[in-house]
Enzyme design. Structure first.
Site, short mmCIF file in Angstrom:
data_model
loop_
_atom_site.label_atom_id
_atom_site.label_comp_id
_atom_site.label_asym_id
_atom_site.label_seq_id
_atom_site.Cartn_x
_atom_site.Cartn_y
_atom_site.Cartn_z
N HIS A 283 92.30 9.72 10.06
CA HIS A 283 92.89 8.39 10.19
C HIS A 283 92.88 7.73 8.82
CE1 HIS A 283 92.11 7.73 14.78
NE2 HIS A 283 92.45 8.98 14.52
N GLU B 296 91.93 4.84 7.85
CA GLU B 296 90.67 4.15 7.54
C GLU B 296 89.59 5.11 7.06
OE1 GLU B 296 92.56 3.98 10.35
OE2 GLU B 296 91.92 2.28 11.56
N CYS C 143 90.32 2.10 15.77
CA CYS C 143 89.88 2.76 16.99
C CYS C 143 88.35 2.86 16.99
CB CYS C 143 90.51 4.15 17.06
SG CYS C 143 89.80 5.32 15.86
#
Length: 166
Positions: A68, A70, A98
């Site tokens: 991801h 991030e 998430c």
């Protein structure tokens, strides 16, 4: 200038800075979407306002469920700073993180998280759940949501709509 006027000026100034970094995150998200990834981009800025890392979703390209935007930005920032403590940093991301990303953000002790669009399905900063303020959290995360929310949301919705037509 009175205190209230000064605070408004500071807030406007900060908004301009946040919008500038979020604009870069949106550009990264666009590149991810063009590459077939869910369009999410992330930018990490250090305590002096210097860009130290940026990333975009790469799960499909890297065949890695943890890739991801991030997570990739956190990893890159840690390498640049030679430290996993990122408490002087601000992370900008186009979509509310998430559970995996929220946990990593808390563990990294990020100073400020700025995100664009809420994620009603998997957002675990403020929407579907609140990992940073939960009992097991080891860090109280400062959060600013909704920066360029409309742009971020439209980008995601348009990408998913185009995929459903294929």
């Amino acid at each position: 200038m009175n205190l209230q006027t000064e605070q408004l000026f500071i807030g406007d100034f900060n908004y301009a800075i946040h919008k500038g970094w979020m604009t870069r995150a949106v550009e990264l998200a666009r590149a991810a979407g063009d590459a077939g990834e869910v369009p999410v981009g992330a930018v990490m800025v250090d305590g002096t306002g210097k860009l130290i890392a940026e990333a975009q979703n790469r799960r499909e390209r890297d065949c890695d469920p943890t890739a991801h935007a991030e997570i990739l930005a956190l990893r890159a920032a840690g390498k640049v700073l030679q430290d996993w403590h990122l408490n002087q940093c601000t992370l900008y991301v186009t979509l509310e993180p998430c559970p995996m990303c929220a946990g990593a953000i808390v563990q990294a002790r990020i100073g400020l998280l700025v995100y664009g669009a809420d994620d009603p399905k998997t957002g675990t900063i403020r929407t579907a759940a609140n990992i940073p303020d939960s009992a097991p959290s080891c860090h109280r995360l400062e959060v600013l949501g909704g920066i360029m929310e409309s742009v971020c949301r439209t980008q995601l919705l348009s990408w998913f709509e185009a995929r459903r037509k294929i």
